[in-house]
Design a protein around this motif. Structure first.
Motif, PDB file in Angstrom:
ATOM      1  N   UNK A   1      54.335  79.956  69.877  1.00  0.00           N
ATOM      2  CA  UNK A   1      54.851  80.971  68.959  1.00  0.00           C
ATOM      3  C   UNK A   1      54.478  82.380  69.440  1.00  0.00           C
ATOM      4  N   UNK A   2      53.334  82.494  70.111  1.00  0.00           N
ATOM      5  CA  UNK A   2      52.910  83.783  70.657  1.00  0.00           C
ATOM      6  C   UNK A   2      53.811  84.221  71.816  1.00  0.00           C
ATOM      7  N   UNK A   3      54.632  83.303  72.298  1.00  0.00           N
ATOM      8  CA  UNK A   3      55.629  83.633  73.315  1.00  0.00           C
ATOM      9  C   UNK A   3      56.996  83.845  72.651  1.00  0.00           C
ATOM     10  N   UNK A   4      57.407  82.852  71.859  1.00  0.00           N
ATOM     11  CA  UNK A   4      58.760  82.881  71.287  1.00  0.00           C
ATOM     12  C   UNK A   4      58.978  84.041  70.320  1.00  0.00           C
ATOM     13  N   UNK A   5      58.006  84.316  69.466  1.00  0.00           N
ATOM     14  CA  UNK A   5      58.219  85.317  68.423  1.00  0.00           C
ATOM     15  C   UNK A   5      58.319  86.748  68.970  1.00  0.00           C
ATOM     16  N   UNK A   6      57.399  87.175  69.845  1.00  0.00           N
ATOM     17  CA  UNK A   6      57.555  88.532  70.383  1.00  0.00           C
ATOM     18  C   UNK A   6      58.896  88.736  71.101  1.00  0.00           C
ATOM     19  N   UNK A   7      59.457  87.653  71.677  1.00  0.00           N
ATOM     20  CA  UNK A   7      60.783  87.753  72.303  1.00  0.00           C
ATOM     21  C   UNK A   7      61.832  88.178  71.279  1.00  0.00           C
ATOM     22  N   UNK A   8      61.536  87.864  69.998  1.00  0.00           N
ATOM     23  CA  UNK A   8      62.459  88.237  68.919  1.00  0.00           C
ATOM     24  C   UNK A   8      61.960  89.465  68.160  1.00  0.00           C
ATOM     25  N   UNK A   9      61.072  90.206  68.774  1.00  0.00           N
ATOM     26  CA  UNK A   9      60.472  91.416  68.157  1.00  0.00           C
ATOM     27  C   UNK A   9      59.655  91.078  66.913  1.00  0.00           C
ATOM     28  N   UNK A  10      59.175  89.861  66.839  1.00  0.00           N
ATOM     29  CA  UNK A  10      58.332  89.463  65.705  1.00  0.00           C
ATOM     30  C   UNK A  10      56.905  89.322  66.229  1.00  0.00           C
ATOM     31  N   UNK A  11      55.973  89.886  65.471  1.00  0.00           N
ATOM     32  CA  UNK A  11      54.575  89.832  65.903  1.00  0.00           C
ATOM     33  C   UNK A  11      53.918  88.548  65.392  1.00  0.00           C
ATOM     34  N   UNK A  12      53.298  87.809  66.297  1.00  0.00           N
ATOM     35  CA  UNK A  12      52.549  86.608  65.904  1.00  0.00           C
ATOM     36  C   UNK A  12      51.085  87.002  65.748  1.00  0.00           C
ATOM     37  N   UNK A  13      50.440  86.463  64.733  1.00  0.00           N
ATOM     38  CA  UNK A  13      49.103  86.928  64.369  1.00  0.00           C
ATOM     39  C   UNK A  13      48.130  85.769  64.223  1.00  0.00           C
ATOM     40  N   UNK A  14      46.957  85.887  64.845  1.00  0.00           N
ATOM     41  CA  UNK A  14      45.911  84.899  64.593  1.00  0.00           C
ATOM     42  C   UNK A  14      45.151  85.381  63.364  1.00  0.00           C
ATOM     43  N   UNK A  15      45.742  85.138  62.218  1.00  0.00           N
ATOM     44  CA  UNK A  15      45.160  85.679  60.995  1.00  0.00           C
ATOM     45  C   UNK A  15      45.442  84.777  59.802  1.00  0.00           C
ATOM     46  N   UNK A  16      44.542  84.868  58.831  1.00  0.00           N
ATOM     47  CA  UNK A  16      44.824  84.313  57.521  1.00  0.00           C
ATOM     48  C   UNK A  16      45.604  85.353  56.740  1.00  0.00           C
ATOM     49  N   UNK A  17      46.135  84.973  55.576  1.00  0.00           N
ATOM     50  CA  UNK A  17      46.955  85.911  54.819  1.00  0.00           C
ATOM     51  C   UNK A  17      46.984  85.508  53.353  1.00  0.00           C
ATOM     52  N   UNK A  18      46.709  86.465  52.483  1.00  0.00           N
ATOM     53  CA  UNK A  18      46.879  86.172  51.064  1.00  0.00           C
ATOM     54  C   UNK A  18      47.475  87.364  50.340  1.00  0.00           C
ATOM     55  N   UNK A  19      47.803  87.149  49.067  1.00  0.00           N
ATOM     56  CA  UNK A  19      48.531  88.172  48.319  1.00  0.00           C
ATOM     57  C   UNK A  19      47.965  88.248  46.906  1.00  0.00           C
TER      58      UNK A  19
END
Ligand SMILES: Nc1ncnc2c1ncn2[C@@H]1O[C@H](COP(=O)(O)OP(=O)(O)O)[C@@H](O)[C@H]1O
Ligand SMILES: C=C(OP(=O)(O)O)C(=O)O
Ligand SMILES: [Ca+2]
Ligand SMILES: [Mn+2]
Length: 625
Positions: free
Chosen positions: A323-341
């Motif tokens: 995903x760290x390869x595929x996503x940046x190819x689509x201008x999407x940033x891949x993150x080694x992070x947790x996430x909450x809201x």
């Protein structure tokens, strides 16, 4: 008991009560319920299980497109799996059948008969004569049964989780990860010093792929999972995982996004395939191999091969690399992070290397969990890549981490933990197998999970650094430039156990707080992060979840309840408006006080007089990529 000289008991025996038999019958019978309909035991057993219903109507009500019959659909599915398992040198897929070789095969042999890919007449081999039984997207209950019956070290714990052993490897093997270098990856990827991408050539990849495929086909049965990555529907990736163990299949069932029955029917060809041969080693006579373990990524073929390690985290983190390869190819940033809201829709990211607190701190009873480890940040906001969480459980306690504690129940994979042989109660303090004990559970096991796992643009970007030297303050507010600096240098510690050979917290610089998983140069990710943070007005924070007031060995790790208070103050916005003072050394803005946190611990100079490693530390912090 008294006895006379003849050895005969003199105690008078009390006579047993006489059994009263019914006068009319002669034979006792139980007429409390109706007798079963079955005439034989086999018939009785066949009554127990009913067939799973087809999930979509077969009569074409769904649309005007020609709907295929259930038989045809199953045929196509088996053909696709056979193609995945095809030996490329023999140019043919194995005969595959669905179902367990030990039990009754679903869609029995006539399916296999019609459905294997015809072998060319040359190169007939024993392996092309045999059937490979495919256990396709089994349910957790079925996988439990498979694991317990066939895989040593599989047990049900007192709370219903499946305890498993990952074998000789209990952490990742980053030095055994290879990436195929070809005309395009040569220029696209980050190679050389500091890069996690150790090269291999296409030919060697094929040697290892063949080795894995031959091994898998030699087994009585293989597990196949067809699942998704990424909750962003526009950027969803279809993955297929072929593995030898029920443990691996259940792990990925929990960790990837689980397709609905309808989605599975229309799955088609996967975008990416993992061949996990687990315990079967690579051959050290093969070029590039430096141990018996090899994790090989071929981006052009969209395939990964795993040989010689059963640590399940390789699959999860291997896909993350993809995903760290595929996503940046689509201008999407891949993150080694947790996430909450939060309740008001405020999103926070928690970057951090393994063991620094992403899972612990993103799992927060007062907030919605979007994900604990891998995310994407696109123009539409954030999305979790995965469908589950992978928590460290060394010293896990109900008080400190109640939601994770409660998630360890039926369906959860518990790796390498120690438990009471009788009660099956887990001792989370026991490191006998490894310090890197883990629980993998579906994200919906966390009560306040946000499903679908997507959210708006982040408001706070928290960099978690587990500082083994104890030089960083527990929290500091960062400017955008400082955020970039810390993101790219990635000063933190490798904690014990997550990587092969790490026995105690070891200072490291892990670019993007996940250098082991990135594929492109760190500045590519950093530039995207800066652009997004600026555009959406996100604030950067540096939170030290490691040692304070002395390094590992002399000081103490910052107490989790204090870190939680710090994080609460970031979420609530109160820390943004606090009073700050600047440190001399880093120019870091440190808050003078935070509710619930003793003020003296907020300032490391109060606790560390002059750390001996400090000067060394500043020498090390330099960006020499
Ligand atoms: N101050 C702290 N902040 C966060 N985690 C802490 C802290 N002190 C101890 N820990 C422990 O450190 C571990 C962090 O692991 P985890 O959250 O799984 O990390 P990650 O998800 O980043 O790999 C947990 O076992 C947690 O209990
Ligand atoms: C699974 C791993 O880490 P994390 O704790 O970040 O999920 C890992 O590094 O293998
Ligand atoms: Ca819920
Ligand atoms: Mn984690």
């Amino acid at each position: 008991m008294a006895a006379n000289g003849n050895g005969v008991s003199t105690t008078p025996k009390s006579p047993l009560a006489r059994i009263q038999t019914q006068k009319n019958g002669g034979i006792c019978h139980d007429d409390s319920g109706k007798p079963v309909k079955a005439q034989t035991i086999d018939e009785l057993h066949s009554l127990q299980k009913k067939r799973s219903a087809p999930t979509t109507p077969l009569d074409g009500v769904q649309g005007t497109f020609a709907t295929i019959s259930e038989d045809e659909r199953q045929r196509q599915q088996l053909q696709s799996i056979s193609a995945s398992l095809a030996s490329l040198t023999r140019g043919t897929g194995p005969k595959v059948v669905r179902g367990d070789p030990a039990g009754k095969v679903q869609s029995v042999s006539h399916v296999a008969h019609h459905h294997h890919i015809e072998a060319p007449t040359i190169s007939v081999s024993d392996s092309s004569l045999k059937f490979t039984h495919v256990l396709y997207n089994l349910s957790p209950a079925e996988l439990y049964e498979q694991a317990i019956k066939y895989e040593k070290g599989s047990f049900i714990t007192s709370t219903g989780a499946l305890a498993t052993l990952s074998g000789a490897k209990t952490g990742r093997s980053p030095r055994d990860k290879r990436v195929v270098i070809d005309d395009s990856t040569q220029d696209e990827l980050w190679w050389g010093k500091g890069s996690p991408n150790i090269e291999m050539d296409e030919h060697t990849f094929m040697v290892n792929r063949e080795r894995a495929v031959d091994y898998l086909n030699s087994l009585d049965k293989v597990f196949v999972n067809d699942q998704f990555l990424n909750w962003d529907p526009q950027n969803r990736i279809k993955v297929r995982i072929v593995s030898a163990r029920a443990y691996h299949s259940l792990f990925m069932h929990n960790m990837c996004i689980r397709p609905t029955p309808e989605e599975l029917e229309n799955f088609g060809t996967p975008d990416f395939t993992i061949y996990n041969a687990g315990q079967f080693p690579c051959n050290r006579y093969t070029h590039y191999m430096t141990s018996s373990t090899s994790i090989d990524l071929n981006l052009a073929r969209r395939e990964m091969v795993i040989l010689g390690t059963q640590y399940a985290g390789e699959m999860k983190k291997g896909l993350f690399s993809v995903m760290h390869y595929l996503m940046p190819m689509r201008q999407i940033l891949s993150l080694h992070s947790g996430c909450n809201m939060g309740k008001d829709g405020d999103v926070a990211l928690f970057f951090g290397l393994s063991g620094t607190g992403k899972t612990t701190l993103s799992t927060d009873h007062n907030r919605y969990l979007i994900g604990d480890d891998e995310h994407c940040w696109s123009d539409n906001g954030v999305s979790n890549i995965e469908g589950g969480c992978y928590a460290k459980c060394i010293d896990l306690s109900r008080e400190k981490e109640p939601d994770i504690w409660n998630a360890i129940k039926f369906g959860t994979v518990l790796e390498n933990v120690v438990f009471d042989e009788h009660t099956r109660e887990v001792d989370y303090g026991d490191k006998s197998v490894t310090e890197n004990t883990r629980a993998a559970y579906p994200i919906e096991y966390i009560p306040n999970a946000k499903i679908p796992c997507v959210g708006p643009h982040p408001k706070n970007v928290i960099l978690l650094a587990c500082d083994a030297f104890g030089v960083l303050p527990p929290v500091s507010k960062l400017s955008l430039a400082q955020t970039m600096y810390h993101f790219i240098s990635g000063y933190t510690a490798l904690v014990a156990g997550t990587e092969d050979g790490i026995k105690e917290p070891t200072a490291t610089f892990s670019a993007c707080f996940g250098a082991a998983f990135i594929m492109l140069h760190p500045t590519k990710y950093a530039a995207m992060l800066a652009e997004k943070m600026q555009k959406h007005g996100a604030t950067g924070w540096l939170v030290n979840t490691g040692w304070s007031g002395g390094s590992y060995g002399s000081g103490n790790r910052i107490k989790l309840p204090y870190t939680r208070k710090i994080i609460d103050a970031i979420h609530s916005g109160s820390l943004l408006n606090a009073t700050y003072h600047k440190t001399e050394v880093f120019g870091l803005d440190i808050p003078t006080e935070i509710e619930g946190v003793p003020s003296e611990i907020l300032h490391p100079e109060n606790t560390v007089s002059c750390h001996p490693s400090l000067s060394l530390f500043f020498l090390w912090i330099r960006l020499d990529f």
